[in-house]
Design a protein around this motif. Sequence first.
Motif, PDB file in Angstrom:
ATOM      1  N   THR A 190       0.833  -1.048  -0.004  1.00  0.00           N
ATOM      2  CA  THR A 190       0.007   0.047  -0.052  1.00  0.00           C
ATOM      3  C   THR A 190       1.034   1.124   0.091  1.00  0.00           C
ATOM      4  OG1 THR A 190      -0.109  -0.036   2.477  1.00  0.00           O
ATOM      5  CG2 THR A 190      -1.687  -1.105   1.129  1.00  0.00           C
ATOM      6  N   ARG A 191       2.075   1.240   0.830  1.00  0.00           N
ATOM      7  CA  ARG A 191       2.839   2.230   0.719  1.00  0.00           C
ATOM      8  C   ARG A 191       3.731   2.489  -0.462  1.00  0.00           C
ATOM      9  NH1 ARG A 191       4.296   5.017   5.311  1.00  0.00           N
ATOM     10  NH2 ARG A 191       3.400   4.366   7.222  1.00  0.00           N
ATOM     11  N   VAL A 192       4.006   1.402  -1.155  1.00  0.00           N
ATOM     12  CA  VAL A 192       4.736   1.530  -2.663  1.00  0.00           C
ATOM     13  C   VAL A 192       3.739   1.966  -3.467  1.00  0.00           C
ATOM     14  CG1 VAL A 192       5.444  -0.053  -4.449  1.00  0.00           C
ATOM     15  CG2 VAL A 192       6.338  -0.347  -2.134  1.00  0.00           C
ATOM     16  N   TYR A 193       2.293   1.716  -3.545  1.00  0.00           N
ATOM     17  CA  TYR A 193       1.488   2.100  -4.549  1.00  0.00           C
ATOM     18  C   TYR A 193       1.337   3.521  -4.356  1.00  0.00           C
ATOM     19  CZ  TYR A 193      -2.972   3.231  -6.518  1.00  0.00           C
ATOM     20  OH  TYR A 193      -4.055   3.751  -6.995  1.00  0.00           O
TER      21      TYR A 193
ATOM     22  N   GLU B 218     -13.884   1.947  -0.249  1.00  0.00           N
ATOM     23  CA  GLU B 218     -12.694   1.738  -0.294  1.00  0.00           C
ATOM     24  C   GLU B 218     -11.392   2.525  -0.733  1.00  0.00           C
ATOM     25  OE1 GLU B 218     -11.375  -1.413   1.216  1.00  0.00           O
ATOM     26  OE2 GLU B 218     -13.300  -1.387   2.095  1.00  0.00           O
ATOM     27  N   THR B 219     -11.750   3.855  -0.948  1.00  0.00           N
ATOM     28  CA  THR B 219     -10.977   4.811  -1.422  1.00  0.00           C
ATOM     29  C   THR B 219     -10.244   5.393  -0.287  1.00  0.00           C
ATOM     30  OG1 THR B 219     -12.598   6.663  -1.402  1.00  0.00           O
ATOM     31  CG2 THR B 219     -12.416   5.561  -3.387  1.00  0.00           C
TER      32      THR B 219
ATOM     33  N   PHE C  43      -3.017  -5.118  -7.935  1.00  0.00           N
ATOM     34  CA  PHE C  43      -3.199  -4.165  -6.946  1.00  0.00           C
ATOM     35  C   PHE C  43      -3.472  -3.016  -7.485  1.00  0.00           C
ATOM     36  CE2 PHE C  43      -2.487  -1.534  -3.445  1.00  0.00           C
ATOM     37  CZ  PHE C  43      -3.057  -1.999  -2.384  1.00  0.00           C
ATOM     38  N   SER C  44      -2.578  -2.349  -8.169  1.00  0.00           N
ATOM     39  CA  SER C  44      -2.736  -0.990  -8.672  1.00  0.00           C
ATOM     40  C   SER C  44      -3.815  -0.661  -9.622  1.00  0.00           C
ATOM     41  CB  SER C  44      -1.347  -0.707  -9.552  1.00  0.00           C
ATOM     42  OG  SER C  44      -0.365  -0.591  -8.828  1.00  0.00           O
ATOM     43  N   ALA C  45      -4.149  -1.935 -10.638  1.00  0.00           N
ATOM     44  CA  ALA C  45      -5.392  -1.837 -11.399  1.00  0.00           C
ATOM     45  C   ALA C  45      -6.486  -1.642 -10.545  1.00  0.00           C
ATOM     46  CB  ALA C  45      -5.573  -3.010 -12.214  1.00  0.00           C
ATOM     47  N   TYR C  46      -6.772  -2.526  -9.226  1.00  0.00           N
ATOM     48  CA  TYR C  46      -7.923  -2.453  -8.643  1.00  0.00           C
ATOM     49  C   TYR C  46      -7.915  -1.071  -7.845  1.00  0.00           C
ATOM     50  CZ  TYR C  46     -10.795  -3.432  -4.530  1.00  0.00           C
ATOM     51  OH  TYR C  46     -11.683  -3.511  -3.561  1.00  0.00           O
ATOM     52  N   LYS C  47      -6.837  -0.647  -7.451  1.00  0.00           N
ATOM     53  CA  LYS C  47      -7.050   0.649  -6.781  1.00  0.00           C
ATOM     54  C   LYS C  47      -7.471   1.966  -7.606  1.00  0.00           C
ATOM     55  CE  LYS C  47      -6.075   1.283  -2.842  1.00  0.00           C
ATOM     56  NZ  LYS C  47      -7.125   1.388  -1.765  1.00  0.00           N
ATOM     57  N   GLU C  48      -6.736   1.895  -8.787  1.00  0.00           N
ATOM     58  CA  GLU C  48      -7.172   2.825  -9.705  1.00  0.00           C
ATOM     59  C   GLU C  48      -8.917   2.904 -10.138  1.00  0.00           C
ATOM     60  OE1 GLU C  48      -5.562   5.360 -11.022  1.00  0.00           O
ATOM     61  OE2 GLU C  48      -3.901   4.606  -9.558  1.00  0.00           O
TER      62      GLU C  48
ATOM     63  N   GLU D  85     -14.103   5.231  -9.754  1.00  0.00           N
ATOM     64  CA  GLU D  85     -15.443   4.889  -9.766  1.00  0.00           C
ATOM     65  C   GLU D  85     -15.873   5.922  -8.643  1.00  0.00           C
ATOM     66  OE1 GLU D  85     -16.045   0.106 -11.246  1.00  0.00           O
ATOM     67  OE2 GLU D  85     -15.976   0.822  -9.121  1.00  0.00           O
ATOM     68  N   GLY D  86     -15.323   5.866  -7.470  1.00  0.00           N
ATOM     69  CA  GLY D  86     -15.663   6.816  -6.140  1.00  0.00           C
ATOM     70  C   GLY D  86     -15.722   8.160  -6.575  1.00  0.00           C
ATOM     71  N   LYS D  87     -14.534   8.540  -7.281  1.00  0.00           N
ATOM     72  CA  LYS D  87     -14.420   9.950  -7.614  1.00  0.00           C
ATOM     73  C   LYS D  87     -15.625  10.513  -8.679  1.00  0.00           C
ATOM     74  CE  LYS D  87     -11.018  13.320  -9.397  1.00  0.00           C
ATOM     75  NZ  LYS D  87      -9.915  13.361 -10.089  1.00  0.00           N
ATOM     76  N   THR D  88     -15.893   9.648  -9.768  1.00  0.00           N
ATOM     77  CA  THR D  88     -16.937  10.005 -10.427  1.00  0.00           C
ATOM     78  C   THR D  88     -18.298  10.040  -9.991  1.00  0.00           C
ATOM     79  OG1 THR D  88     -15.668   8.986 -12.193  1.00  0.00           O
ATOM     80  CG2 THR D  88     -17.982   9.341 -12.923  1.00  0.00           C
ATOM     81  N   LEU D  89     -18.450   9.133  -8.975  1.00  0.00           N
ATOM     82  CA  LEU D  89     -19.930   9.291  -8.263  1.00  0.00           C
ATOM     83  C   LEU D  89     -19.974  10.373  -7.585  1.00  0.00           C
ATOM     84  CD1 LEU D  89     -20.483   5.343  -7.586  1.00  0.00           C
ATOM     85  CD2 LEU D  89     -21.918   6.932  -9.143  1.00  0.00           C
ATOM     86  N   ARG D  90     -18.911  10.477  -6.655  1.00  0.00           N
ATOM     87  CA  ARG D  90     -19.036  11.689  -5.571  1.00  0.00           C
ATOM     88  C   ARG D  90     -19.069  13.198  -6.303  1.00  0.00           C
ATOM     89  NH1 ARG D  90     -14.863   8.537  -3.058  1.00  0.00           N
ATOM     90  NH2 ARG D  90     -13.362   9.823  -3.901  1.00  0.00           N
TER      91      ARG D  90
END
Length: 707
Positions: free
Chosen positions: A176-179, A340-341, A634-639, A644-649
Amino acid sequence: MDIKPSSIMNIIKPGSRLLLGIILLLGAFSFKSDTDEQQRTEILLDLVYQGLSQNHFSYIEYDDAFSERVFNLFLDQMDYSKRFFLRTDIESFRIYEHQLDDALKNKSTQFLLAASDTFEQRLEYLEALYPQLLAEPFDFSVPDEVETDPDKRDYPNSFSELDAFWKRILKYQVLTRVYDAYKDQMENDSLEQKSLAIIEEEAREKVLKNNRDWFKRLRENDFSDHRDLYINCLTAAFDPHTSFFPPRDKENFDISMSGQFEGIGATLTVKDGYITVNAIVPGSASDRQGELEVEDKILKVAQGPEEPVDVVDMPLDEAVQLIRGKKGTEVQLTIRKADETVKVIPIIRDVVVLEETYAKSLILERENKIGYIRLPKFYADFSQSGAKSSADDMKTEIQKLMDEEVEGLIIDLRNNGGGSLQDVVKIAGYFIESGPIVQVKARNFPPLILEDTDPEVLYQGPLTILVNSYSASASEILAAALQDYNRAIVLGSKSTFGKGTVQKMIDLDRVIPFNLRHLSPLGALKMTIQKFYRINGQTTQLQGIIPDIIFPDAQTYLEVGERELDYPLPFDTIASTNYQTWDKKKIEDKIVKLEHNSQNRIEESDAFELIEKNALLLKKRQEETLLSLQFDTFSAYKEQVNDEGKTLREKLKEETGLKAYTLAADLENIESDSTKLKLHNKWKDDLKKDIQLFETLHVMDDLVEIW
């Protein structure tokens, strides 16, 4: 709801004998222990045993079922994330599983000592292990994954399984820190461009430091800390709102109740091993900053630009000490949203702006002129005459709106967690002629019916009550009473929180004999002594209030409310009171049409469609607990999560078309103070983006038309 000492005294009469009862019980108690700490443990166990037996709302047998509750609660609290105990450890504790009821009666601590001793052994083992696991680089190119939800995995069967799990957990912490570092570097050209190998090495160093600090804190816990945890599990076996406050926790509780503190203004709790936001204090630094929300999980805490401290699995009181601070200083919270953001929220600590905690009103318009009152809590200060009262303020706001000749009234109780019972009874009385408002019942006593005795009706027009999943206690009493009288239409989430119980705080230092005062401070016991019932006989406990018209919201598919807590008191019924429903206008005859119109609008609304999508997304993210430890995956999932979260918010922040106006009576006071004006305008701007309030305004327009 905590009843203040000078509130309606006959309400708390059944519990008022608590101090005398415990004193008499302790008068015959003789101590044979050799040390103060042993004596302190024995007296605390005896206070819990005798006090809860005699005074808790529910009579619970001290039997094998009770023992199982305590057993499971304690092991879950000791090692929620299943990082320490082995399956063989748990099995070795089974000999105590059905003995803890007798152990409590005998003031025995054998199970506590056995579990604590084993925990210390595992702590020593893992303290030597984690530096070894962090000494070598992690390979993030190979397939690997970690289950982050402890409920979906068992305790390790062996030390080799424990080692393997710890390797995955540490690898996840580093990943998580590396990402985060790699993402920051890619998005900011001004940062030094480092290779993934260098980023990984620096991440391991930070994780090593965080774990070193964490283990140091764990090492500082002694027998008394484990004992206090155990006693809290004994109390929690009765219900989730009965709890033991060790001296330091009691001090924190006293500070939060007084409202006179400097910090961020958020009530925190521990949920699933995470420090979780339980409520935002109206008018606080968090409230004004606007980004911190209920159910946010706090992962890290930083003092301004300093290196953040990981607070996952940290005791609540220690996390509070990091978050609380002097006015004007900055704290940065790394939080995980429900979708999860992960986000860093900077908050400038401040004192609560008291005006923002009080009732306030606006005029809203779509087709009609509608009054709107926001009531953040049912406040009342019984300690001084002439102090602010939510009942008095509500009366003032209603009168101001009537002077403006509004055609309907909305009372917003969303996120209102309750407060003064005395005030909620008065407020309900503003809308009916007279009659019962709520029933309050203690164990072995008939219910006490609290009534509105004033025949005057302050406001007789169309009325709606807006609630959500975090409307609790006094909010539920008001919504239930006006719903039962058919006086108001209740709108909002699928149900309110469902807290229908009353607690009383007992200072344990007041009940011990003089010759044992050297054992002070002992802390306090918060005990559930009464239960609320609607005038129709149903309790508000567990089930909450079901609105007449339900709106989709972010919590639609999430597990929220009293029913999700461990061992809540049940829903039940008592006899209905005698009351006359509102006969000037038959609201029940209008609800079917109003609900039909509302549902049609919701189905055709792009905004509510987004809310539904967001609710489904939150539920999906909540269930996605098996995470890849490959960097690319992991990176693809986090992106995906972030996008998705940013667009909806962003879409949900669009204005609805709602028009809000300041009352003429408030203009001079607000415009004369730049701080008040800024807060007032922000409030109005936020309401213009509130789709649920906008739909409530639609319902009010329909109601005015057929009134």
